[in-house]
Design a protein around this motif. Structure first.
Motif, PDB file in Angstrom:
ATOM      1  N   ILE A 135      -0.443   5.754   1.284  1.00 34.69           N
ATOM      2  CA  ILE A 135      -0.975   5.466  -0.048  1.00 34.69           C
ATOM      3  C   ILE A 135      -2.171   6.377  -0.349  1.00 34.69           C
ATOM      4  CG2 ILE A 135      -2.177   3.715  -1.425  1.00 34.69           C
ATOM      5  CD1 ILE A 135      -0.339   1.634  -0.119  1.00 34.69           C
ATOM      6  N   ALA A 136      -3.035   6.560   0.642  1.00 35.97           N
ATOM      7  CA  ALA A 136      -4.212   7.409   0.427  1.00 35.97           C
ATOM      8  C   ALA A 136      -3.808   8.846   0.134  1.00 35.97           C
ATOM      9  CB  ALA A 136      -5.122   7.354   1.654  1.00 35.97           C
ATOM     10  N   GLU A 137      -2.742   9.322   0.804  1.00 39.66           N
ATOM     11  CA  GLU A 137      -2.305  10.692   0.557  1.00 39.66           C
ATOM     12  C   GLU A 137      -1.639  10.850  -0.819  1.00 39.66           C
ATOM     13  OE1 GLU A 137       0.126  12.396   3.591  1.00 39.66           O
ATOM     14  OE2 GLU A 137      -1.439  12.116   5.105  1.00 39.66           O
ATOM     15  N   SER A 138      -0.901   9.820  -1.219  1.00 41.79           N
ATOM     16  CA  SER A 138      -0.228   9.899  -2.514  1.00 41.79           C
ATOM     17  C   SER A 138      -1.196   9.702  -3.672  1.00 41.79           C
ATOM     18  CB  SER A 138       0.877   8.843  -2.593  1.00 41.79           C
ATOM     19  OG  SER A 138       1.772   8.981  -1.531  1.00 41.79           O
ATOM     20  N   PHE A 139      -2.311   9.000  -3.392  1.00 43.65           N
ATOM     21  CA  PHE A 139      -3.284   8.706  -4.444  1.00 43.65           C
ATOM     22  C   PHE A 139      -4.695   9.062  -3.975  1.00 43.65           C
ATOM     23  CE2 PHE A 139       0.310   5.805  -4.988  1.00 43.65           C
ATOM     24  CZ  PHE A 139       0.658   6.067  -6.300  1.00 43.65           C
ATOM     25  N   PRO A 140      -4.975  10.374  -3.843  1.00 43.43           N
ATOM     26  CA  PRO A 140      -6.274  10.785  -3.299  1.00 43.43           C
ATOM     27  C   PRO A 140      -7.457  10.314  -4.140  1.00 43.43           C
ATOM     28  CG  PRO A 140      -5.078  12.657  -4.208  1.00 43.43           C
ATOM     29  CD  PRO A 140      -4.121  11.520  -4.166  1.00 43.43           C
ATOM     30  N   ARG A 141      -7.250  10.053  -5.414  1.00 43.52           N
ATOM     31  CA  ARG A 141      -8.344   9.553  -6.252  1.00 43.52           C
ATOM     32  C   ARG A 141      -8.223   8.063  -6.520  1.00 43.52           C
ATOM     33  NH1 ARG A 141      -8.294  15.162  -8.455  1.00 43.52           N
ATOM     34  NH2 ARG A 141      -6.132  14.725  -8.932  1.00 43.52           N
ATOM     35  N   GLY A 142      -7.341   7.396  -5.767  1.00 47.92           N
ATOM     36  CA  GLY A 142      -7.141   5.974  -5.992  1.00 47.92           C
ATOM     37  C   GLY A 142      -6.228   5.716  -7.176  1.00 47.92           C
ATOM     38  N   ILE A 143      -6.054   4.450  -7.503  1.00 51.94           N
ATOM     39  CA  ILE A 143      -5.142   4.056  -8.575  1.00 51.94           C
ATOM     40  C   ILE A 143      -5.911   3.549  -9.795  1.00 51.94           C
ATOM     41  CG2 ILE A 143      -3.416   2.301  -9.187  1.00 51.94           C
ATOM     42  CD1 ILE A 143      -2.359   2.589  -6.302  1.00 51.94           C
ATOM     43  N   LEU A 144      -7.051   2.955  -9.543  1.00 47.25           N
ATOM     44  CA  LEU A 144      -7.769   2.240 -10.603  1.00 47.25           C
ATOM     45  C   LEU A 144      -8.083   3.072 -11.844  1.00 47.25           C
ATOM     46  CD1 LEU A 144      -8.593  -0.672 -11.000  1.00 47.25           C
ATOM     47  CD2 LEU A 144     -10.922  -0.032 -10.302  1.00 47.25           C
ATOM     48  N   PRO A 145      -8.665   4.286 -11.711  1.00 47.71           N
ATOM     49  CA  PRO A 145      -8.969   5.036 -12.945  1.00 47.71           C
ATOM     50  C   PRO A 145      -7.717   5.346 -13.751  1.00 47.71           C
ATOM     51  CG  PRO A 145      -9.537   6.325 -10.982  1.00 47.71           C
ATOM     52  CD  PRO A 145      -9.146   4.970 -10.504  1.00 47.71           C
ATOM     53  N   TYR A 146      -6.624   5.590 -13.061  1.00 51.90           N
ATOM     54  CA  TYR A 146      -5.380   5.898 -13.766  1.00 51.90           C
ATOM     55  C   TYR A 146      -4.883   4.684 -14.535  1.00 51.90           C
ATOM     56  CZ  TYR A 146      -5.274  10.071 -10.885  1.00 51.90           C
ATOM     57  OH  TYR A 146      -5.591  11.256 -10.286  1.00 51.90           O
ATOM     58  N   LEU A 147      -4.873   3.547 -13.857  1.00 53.02           N
ATOM     59  CA  LEU A 147      -4.373   2.328 -14.496  1.00 53.02           C
ATOM     60  C   LEU A 147      -5.277   1.919 -15.657  1.00 53.02           C
ATOM     61  CD1 LEU A 147      -2.172   0.186 -14.335  1.00 53.02           C
ATOM     62  CD2 LEU A 147      -3.638  -1.122 -12.795  1.00 53.02           C
ATOM     63  N   LEU A 148      -6.583   1.954 -15.407  1.00 58.86           N
ATOM     64  CA  LEU A 148      -7.536   1.601 -16.464  1.00 58.86           C
ATOM     65  C   LEU A 148      -7.406   2.548 -17.652  1.00 58.86           C
ATOM     66  CD1 LEU A 148      -9.968  -0.185 -17.269  1.00 58.86           C
ATOM     67  CD2 LEU A 148     -11.456   1.491 -16.168  1.00 58.86           C
ATOM     68  N   GLY A 149      -7.304   3.847 -17.356  1.00 62.46           N
ATOM     69  CA  GLY A 149      -7.134   4.836 -18.421  1.00 62.46           C
ATOM     70  C   GLY A 149      -5.866   4.582 -19.217  1.00 62.46           C
ATOM     71  N   GLY A 150      -4.781   4.290 -18.514  1.00 65.73           N
ATOM     72  CA  GLY A 150      -3.511   4.024 -19.183  1.00 65.73           C
ATOM     73  C   GLY A 150      -3.584   2.809 -20.087  1.00 65.73           C
ATOM     74  N   ILE A 151      -4.234   1.756 -19.604  1.00 70.06           N
ATOM     75  CA  ILE A 151      -4.368   0.540 -20.414  1.00 70.06           C
ATOM     76  C   ILE A 151      -5.202   0.826 -21.664  1.00 70.06           C
ATOM     77  CG2 ILE A 151      -5.421  -1.768 -20.434  1.00 70.06           C
ATOM     78  CD1 ILE A 151      -4.501  -1.998 -17.461  1.00 70.06           C
ATOM     79  N   LEU A 152      -6.239   1.658 -21.530  1.00 70.87           N
ATOM     80  CA  LEU A 152      -7.052   2.020 -22.701  1.00 70.87           C
ATOM     81  C   LEU A 152      -6.238   2.863 -23.686  1.00 70.87           C
ATOM     82  CD1 LEU A 152     -10.467   2.859 -20.989  1.00 70.87           C
ATOM     83  CD2 LEU A 152     -10.043   0.986 -22.585  1.00 70.87           C
ATOM     84  N   VAL A 153      -5.457   3.810 -23.177  1.00 72.18           N
ATOM     85  CA  VAL A 153      -4.630   4.637 -24.059  1.00 72.18           C
ATOM     86  C   VAL A 153      -3.671   3.729 -24.839  1.00 72.18           C
ATOM     87  CG1 VAL A 153      -2.767   6.353 -24.109  1.00 72.18           C
ATOM     88  CG2 VAL A 153      -4.795   6.759 -22.703  1.00 72.18           C
ATOM     89  N   GLY A 154      -2.988   2.844 -24.110  1.00 75.79           N
ATOM     90  CA  GLY A 154      -2.077   1.913 -24.778  1.00 75.79           C
ATOM     91  C   GLY A 154      -2.818   0.976 -25.710  1.00 75.79           C
ATOM     92  N   GLY A 155      -4.022   0.559 -25.303  1.00 77.77           N
ATOM     93  CA  GLY A 155      -4.819  -0.347 -26.128  1.00 77.77           C
ATOM     94  C   GLY A 155      -5.256   0.292 -27.440  1.00 77.77           C
ATOM     95  N   GLY A 156      -5.642   1.563 -27.389  1.00 77.22           N
ATOM     96  CA  GLY A 156      -6.019   2.277 -28.618  1.00 77.22           C
ATOM     97  C   GLY A 156      -4.855   2.347 -29.582  1.00 77.22           C
TER      98      GLY A 156
END
Lengths: 164, 155
Positions: A10-31
């Motif tokens: 998981i760490a190799e597939s997501f070197p920056r973690g998952i949270l910023p991506y998920l949060l960003g996606g929810i904001l994009v969809g929310g806008g």
């Protein structure tokens, strides 16, 4: 040991973690959702190109009613996108950030993006977010096409040693 | 719907929606071409959560609104889904967009957001997109008027 191995994958597939991506996606969809709920408008980002060209070009295609009618709010929507990112750059993660990707890649890639999104009736936000969210077969086919081709292209660019 | 029917809140709400949309693009990293290229080159799969997360939010919103809500308060428009007609241009255009995205790591919304984080070199990409959109519109406009002259039915 058994717990370490999956977490390494998981760490190799997501070197920056998952949270910023998920949060960003929810904001994009929310806008997009706020605009839709208030106005019924399904916002895409790429029609801004044509509707803004209608301000400066006499070409008939850019001066169709749908572009003239929507060009005002599309400028406002785009100004909002710039402002929102500026909030991030000023408050949430202060500092100016600039890309190292070479100018000819940005210019040439942008040129093809301009052609392709207009010919294909949408981009990552229109087809990828709103079209997929509408369960539109047209959008799903478009997204599958551009994702597959983009992955192939980017791998080729990497294999050719073009970096950054 | 004409401009005069619009609520005075119309443009402010569009702007606020854009701000949230743009914040999301910056938070997710999509405003940085390097992060998008990392995804396309299989070094970081995080971007799946951006498009996936966003599509789930819009999917739920569209479903609820089209089924249970009446009309949009600020425009009196009906709630509809985004369904565009399918033709071969959807595939050809998608493929051309894909080559561009793969070369540069940029897509329209993300380039606007990139300006907001101070990424001045992204102006190359924005210039490219406008020239590309212009070339496409000019070419199709010219071709359309030629084919109208030849056969009015053939579009």
């Amino acid at each position: 040991m058994t717990t370490i191995v999956p977490s390494l994958i998981i760490a190799e597939s997501f070197p920056r973690g998952i949270l910023p991506y998920l949060l960003g996606g929810i904001l994009v969809g929310g806008g997009a959702a706020i605009i839709y709920l208030a106005t019924g408008i399904i916002a895409g980002a790429s029609t801004f190109l044509e509707s803004t060209l209608s301000y400066v070009s006499d070409v008939e295609r850019f001066n169709r009613f749908k572009y003239i009618r929507s060009r005002g709010w599309r400028v406002v929507f785009t100004a909002g996108i710039v402002s929102g990112a500026a909030v991030y750059g000023l408050v949430l993660d202060p500092g100016i950030w600039t890309t190292d990707v070479q100018w000819w890649r940005l210019l040439g890639g942008g040129f093809l993006v301009g052609i392709g999104t207009r010919l294909g009736k949408g981009c990552t936000s229109g087809h990828g977010v709103c079209g997929v969210g509408s369960f539109s077969i047209t959008s799903i086919v478009n997204v599958a096409t551009f994702l597959t081709v983009a992955i192939g292209t980017a791998q080729l660019v990497e294999a050719l040693g073009v970096s950054p | 719907m004409s401009d005069t029917d619009r609520s005075p809140l119309f443009l402010p709400v569009i702007y606020i929606g854009g701000v949230i949309f743009g914040t999301g693009l910056a938070v997710s990293g999509m405003a940085r071409p390097e992060i998008v290229l990392d995804f396309l080159q299989f070094n970081d799969f995080g971007l799946l959560f951006v498009m996936g997360g966003a599509a789930v939010v819009t999917g739920v919103t569209f479903t609820v609104a089209t089924r249970f809500l009446d009309r949009a308060p600020l425009t009196d428009s009906e709630y509809t889904r985004r369904v565009k007609s399918f033709d071969r241009n959807v595939v050809i255009g998608g493929a051309i967009f894909g080559v561009g995205w793969g070369i540069s790591g940029i897509c329209p919304g993300a380039t606007y957001a990139s300006i907001g984080i101070g990424n001045i070199p992204i102006l190359w990409a924005i210039a490219g997109m406008f020239v590309g959109a212009y070339a496409q519109g000019y070419w199709r406009g010219t071709r359309a008027s030629e084919s109208t002259a030849a056969t009015a039915a053939n579009d």
